[in-house]
Design an enzyme around this catalytic site. Structure first.
Site, short mmCIF file in Angstrom:
data_model
loop_
_atom_site.label_atom_id
_atom_site.label_comp_id
_atom_site.label_asym_id
_atom_site.label_seq_id
_atom_site.Cartn_x
_atom_site.Cartn_y
_atom_site.Cartn_z
N LEU A 1 9.75 -19.61 -3.24
CA LEU A 1 8.30 -19.40 -3.35
C LEU A 1 7.89 -17.94 -3.30
CD1 LEU A 1 6.33 -21.98 -1.13
CD2 LEU A 1 6.14 -21.57 -3.60
N HIS B 1 2.33 3.44 -9.17
CA HIS B 1 2.18 2.00 -9.39
C HIS B 1 3.40 1.42 -10.11
CE1 HIS B 1 -1.73 2.08 -7.68
NE2 HIS B 1 -2.34 2.67 -8.69
N ASP C 1 0.84 -1.19 0.00
CA ASP C 1 0.00 0.00 0.00
C ASP C 1 0.88 1.24 0.00
OD1 ASP C 1 -2.32 1.42 0.00
OD2 ASP C 1 -2.75 1.13 2.13
#
Ligand code: IPE
Ligand code: MG
Length: 213
Positions: free
Chosen positions: A113, A19, A2
């Protein structure tokens, strides 16, 4: 993750630039992934509630995702990243679904991962898992947990929220039952591998009891 919008606003730039810089923060973090320090990194990239944003912003985010997969997939493969996607991602645009399927396939041999939550909402995830458990005639906590999108991921240990907000915003609600939480003021585009290392350091000093004493 955020704070992209506020990062841009502070600099008088369009949200889209925030972004883009957010994607760079992801790239930096993935490059620095150390499987010895972390079993799995899960990023909340797009929530099932983010559709409420303007069409322009949603388009920007979807196009950024397309661009990122195109530009970075080779590097992911070369660096041994193993991609997982959680959320209702199959409802994204068909070309993105196809790119993600290819990315999952090409990274399936990796060992680091990286889970990405796309079109993810924890309440939706729990409802889907509960429906599957009911279908199997077995409505227990274990049966629901086994059907969550995260069933093949390690348990959630540490949840970090950036940008100074102190709420979970429908992220991993079930998995967070005994997770440690860390709320930092850093805006996501400013989040660096050092911030993650610092967070892990903080985590290592916490005493976890899981309801025992
Ligand atoms: C997070 O940054 C990016 C996504 C939701 C994809 P925000 O866009 O929420 O940034 P703020 O909250 O406006 O600063
Ligand atoms: Mg926000």
């Amino acid at each position: 993750m955020d704070g992209n919008g506020r990062w841009a606003k502070k600099r008088g730039l369009p949200r889209a630039v925030g972004h883009q810089r957010g994607v760079e923060a992801v790239r930096r973090l993935v490059r620095g992934l150390d499987p010895m320090a972390l079993d799995c990194l899960t990023l909340y990239a797009f929530s099932s509630e983010n559709w409420k944003r303007s069409e322009d912003e949603v388009d920007d985010l979807m196009n950024l995702m397309r661009k990122f997969i195109k530009s970075d997939l080779e590097e992911f493969v070369a660096n041994g990243v193993k991609l997982k996607i959680i959320g209702n991602w199959k409802a994204l645009a068909p070309d993105i679904v196809a790119m993600l399927e290819d990315a999952l396939d090409r990274t399936s041999g990796g060992s680091k991962l990286l889970a990405v939550a796309l079109n993810y909402g924890a309440q939706d995830e729990i409802a889907r898992a509960a429906a599957m458990a009911a279908e199997a005639g077995e409505i227990t906590a274990d049966a629901i947990e086994a059907r969550l999108d995260t069933s093949d991921l390690p348990p959630l240990d540490l949840l970090i929220r950036t940008s100074g907000e102190i709420r979970l915003s429908n992220f991993l609600l079930w998995q967070a039952a005994y997770a440690e939480m860390l709320f930092v003021d850093t805006l996501w585009p400013d989040f660096k591998p050092e911030h993650l290392a610092q967070a892990l350091d903080d985590f290592a000093r916490r005493e976890r009891r899981y309801g025992g004493r």
